[in-house]
Design a protein around this motif. Structure first.
Motif, mmCIF file in Angstrom:
data_model
loop_
_atom_site.group_PDB
_atom_site.id
_atom_site.type_symbol
_atom_site.label_atom_id
_atom_site.label_comp_id
_atom_site.label_asym_id
_atom_site.label_seq_id
_atom_site.Cartn_x
_atom_site.Cartn_y
_atom_site.Cartn_z
ATOM 1 N N GLY A 33 0.620 -1.621 0.301
ATOM 2 C CA GLY A 33 0.740 -0.484 -0.093
ATOM 3 C C GLY A 33 0.751 1.138 -0.147
ATOM 4 N N ALA A 34 0.731 1.927 1.372
ATOM 5 C CA ALA A 34 1.804 3.489 1.301
ATOM 6 C C ALA A 34 3.387 3.138 0.905
ATOM 7 C CB ALA A 34 1.642 4.130 2.737
ATOM 8 N N THR A 35 3.589 3.878 1.107
ATOM 9 C CA THR A 35 4.710 3.993 0.452
ATOM 10 C C THR A 35 5.874 5.594 1.073
ATOM 11 O OG1 THR A 35 5.338 4.385 -1.768
ATOM 12 C CG2 THR A 35 5.581 1.835 -1.312
ATOM 13 N N SER A 57 -8.336 4.531 -15.537
ATOM 14 C CA SER A 57 -8.573 4.518 -14.276
ATOM 15 C C SER A 57 -8.039 3.523 -13.006
ATOM 16 C CB SER A 57 -10.354 3.607 -14.819
ATOM 17 O OG SER A 57 -10.767 4.264 -15.968
ATOM 18 N N ALA A 58 -7.519 2.174 -13.633
ATOM 19 C CA ALA A 58 -7.212 1.873 -12.356
ATOM 20 C C ALA A 58 -5.793 2.162 -12.101
ATOM 21 C CB ALA A 58 -6.939 0.329 -12.558
ATOM 22 N N VAL A 59 -5.640 3.074 -12.662
ATOM 23 C CA VAL A 59 -3.877 3.842 -12.453
ATOM 24 C C VAL A 59 -4.530 4.921 -11.334
ATOM 25 C CG1 VAL A 59 -2.204 5.241 -12.271
ATOM 26 C CG2 VAL A 59 -2.679 3.337 -13.964
ATOM 27 N N ALA A 124 0.097 2.187 -21.720
ATOM 28 C CA ALA A 124 -2.151 1.559 -22.564
ATOM 29 C C ALA A 124 -2.537 0.650 -22.311
ATOM 30 C CB ALA A 124 -1.849 2.896 -23.752
ATOM 31 N N ASP A 125 -2.106 -0.787 -22.957
ATOM 32 C CA ASP A 125 -2.326 -2.011 -22.744
ATOM 33 C C ASP A 125 -2.530 -2.737 -21.241
ATOM 34 O OD1 ASP A 125 -0.338 -2.655 -22.830
ATOM 35 O OD2 ASP A 125 -0.197 -2.844 -24.929
ATOM 36 N N ALA A 126 -1.653 -1.899 -20.724
ATOM 37 C CA ALA A 126 -1.414 -2.027 -18.579
ATOM 38 C C ALA A 126 -2.606 -1.972 -18.256
ATOM 39 C CB ALA A 126 -0.299 -1.882 -17.981
ATOM 40 N N ARG A 127 -2.995 -3.809 -17.370
ATOM 41 C CA ARG A 127 -4.164 -3.425 -16.625
ATOM 42 C C ARG A 127 -3.538 -3.539 -14.540
ATOM 43 N NH1 ARG A 127 -5.460 -1.568 -21.003
ATOM 44 N NH2 ARG A 127 -7.059 -2.826 -21.978
ATOM 45 N N PRO A 128 -3.041 -2.449 -14.686
ATOM 46 C CA PRO A 128 -2.301 -2.880 -12.626
ATOM 47 C C PRO A 128 -3.221 -2.730 -11.902
ATOM 48 C CG PRO A 128 -2.547 -0.555 -14.015
ATOM 49 C CD PRO A 128 -3.385 -1.033 -14.958
ATOM 50 N N ALA A 129 -3.124 -4.472 -10.783
ATOM 51 C CA ALA A 129 -4.139 -4.215 -10.192
ATOM 52 C C ALA A 129 -3.663 -3.419 -8.654
ATOM 53 C CB ALA A 129 -3.942 -5.797 -9.070
ATOM 54 N N PRO A 130 -4.194 -3.216 -7.950
ATOM 55 C CA PRO A 130 -4.117 -1.824 -6.532
ATOM 56 C C PRO A 130 -2.813 -3.222 -5.893
ATOM 57 C CG PRO A 130 -6.362 -2.726 -6.240
ATOM 58 C CD PRO A 130 -6.586 -3.279 -7.725
ATOM 59 N N GLY A 131 -1.827 -1.991 -5.149
ATOM 60 C CA GLY A 131 -0.276 -2.822 -4.830
ATOM 61 C C GLY A 131 0.731 -2.381 -5.439
ATOM 62 N N LEU A 132 0.098 -2.310 -6.913
ATOM 63 C CA LEU A 132 1.678 -3.030 -7.739
ATOM 64 C C LEU A 132 2.262 -1.746 -7.563
ATOM 65 C CD1 LEU A 132 2.902 -3.626 -10.193
ATOM 66 C CD2 LEU A 132 1.828 -2.031 -11.747
#
Length: 391
Positions: A33-35, A57-59, A124-132
């Motif tokens: 999470g936080a850094t 949207s994910a970022v 732009a084609d990446a889909r990051p998840a929370p915490g990446l």
């Protein structure tokens, strides 16, 4: 013993040594999470209106990210408007200078405009998840440059089979992702779809300017900086990052096959040896099996390839039968690699680039050995051991 058998045995030994590195891989990145550092995400974009939305949207939803910059690289569609509407800061890209490839030029402009201590570049084609992003920032405690290996989104048996066959050639040539010990600079791999580094260190090193003309920009950057002494990590982030690269098997063949030979970052001798290894250890056993004349070595190599296909299932979001069928396409993959090696393509996103330098002997990624900037550790912080990124 026939000469071809001798060559095949030597190639099998080389591939086996590389595959054996997978026994001591670092664990996949876990969400953080936080850094402490302020994170800027830079996304280069040229005509990405149709697919940048989910990425943004994910970022933007990740609380670890302080700012999101989209560098609009002279798009002809509504990329900039969509990015601004979603809440990103849009950097209007300047015209492309002579000698530069568009992505490197866009990334340099984004990094210069960023305000964060840590920069994560994302396609732009990446889909990051929370915490990446927190995980990447934490990994920089042990590395100077980190790139993330994703899970791939591939629809259809043919697309997945061809993609997995192409992916297997990278493993055969460079070993599995996440090695616990750093390879030699000329074998360092990276994934430009997601990279992280400290902003001031990258600008001081002039990283993207030094690989300005390379089509295989990510590996060129990683090898260039590794030769300078940077600690470069290629880490498994499959649980935190997905990438939807292509829409069909034809696009996999055309687009990924264009860059997969790593032609502009590998010296001619090593490239010839790597190509021979793919033909002898992946393509030849399938061809002999189809002809009903496999040798015992062929059968052993086919068994190894099937084991690798099973391991590669974890590299896909929805692995299907295409991954396990991928060894059957290895002869076609060898043909594509040979074709792209002999006739490299330098077209991308509506631009045609002049032929650049190939990698000279004794240097990394075509960069001369003179006047190299110091590694980040010498500029202000001690360089930590590479293994610490596994925390």
């Amino acid at each position: 013993m026939r000469p071809l058998t001798v060559f095949q045995a030597v190639a099998a030994l080389a591939v086996g040594v590389r595959l054996a590195r997978g026994r001591d891989r670092l664990p996949p990145l876990a969400p953080v999470g936080a850094t402490a550092g302020r994170i800027s995400v830079v996304i280069p974009a040229r005509d990405e209106e149709g697919r940048i939305g989910p990425c943004l949207s994910a970022v933007l939803a990740d609380p670890a990210v302080a700012e999101v910059l989209v560098v609009d690289d002279e798009s002809g569609d509504g990329t900039a408007r969509l990015a601004a509407d979603l809440g990103a800061k849009v950097v209007v890209g300047a015209p492309l200078p002579e000698g530069w490839v568009g992505k490197q030029w866009a990334l340099l402009q984004g990094i210069e405009a960023a305000g964060g201590d840590i920069v994560v570049t994302l396609d732009a084609d990446a889909r990051p998840a929370p915490g990446l992003f927190g995980a990447l920032a934490t990994a920089l405690d042990g590395y100077d440059l980190v790139s993330a290996g994703p899970r791939f989104v591939c629809g259809g048996i043919a697309e997945q089979a061809l993609h997995a066959s192409f992916l297997a050639t990278l493993v055969y040539r460079s070993g599995p992702i996440g090695p616990s010990s750093a390879p030699a600079p000329h074998r360092v791999m990276a994934n430009g779809q997601c990279m992280a580094f400290r902003r001031t260190a990258m600008l001081s090193a002039g990283g993207f300017g030094r690989v300005r003309g390379h089509m295989t920009d990510d590996v060129a950057l990683a090898r260039t900086l590794a030769a300078d002494g940077w600690a470069v990590g290629f880490l498994d982030a499959g649980g935190l990052l997905e990438v939807d690269m292509h829409e069909s098997a034809a696009e996999v063949w055309r687009e990924w096959g264009r860059s997969l030979p790593l032609r502009d970052v590998t010296g001619p001798g090593r490239q010839a040896a790597d190509l021979a290894a793919i033909w002898l250890t992946a393509a030849l056993p399938v061809l002999r099996l189809a002809a009903g004349r496999p040798t015992r070595l062929d059968l052993g190599l086919l068994a190894v390839r099937l084991l690798l296909a099973g391991a590669l299932r974890g590299s896909y979001t929805r692995p299907g039968p295409g991954v396990l069928l991928s060894p059957l396409l290895d002869p076609l993959t060898a043909v594509r690699l040979t074709q792209a090696t002999l006739r490299p393509v330098r077209n991308w996103r509506g631009r045609t680039y002049p032929r650049g330098r190939t990698c000279p002997k004794g240097t990394a990624a075509g960069v001369t050995t003179g006047d190299r900037p110091d590694r980040p550790g010498r500029a202000g912080r001690p360089a930590p051991p590479a293994r610490s990124a596994a925390r």
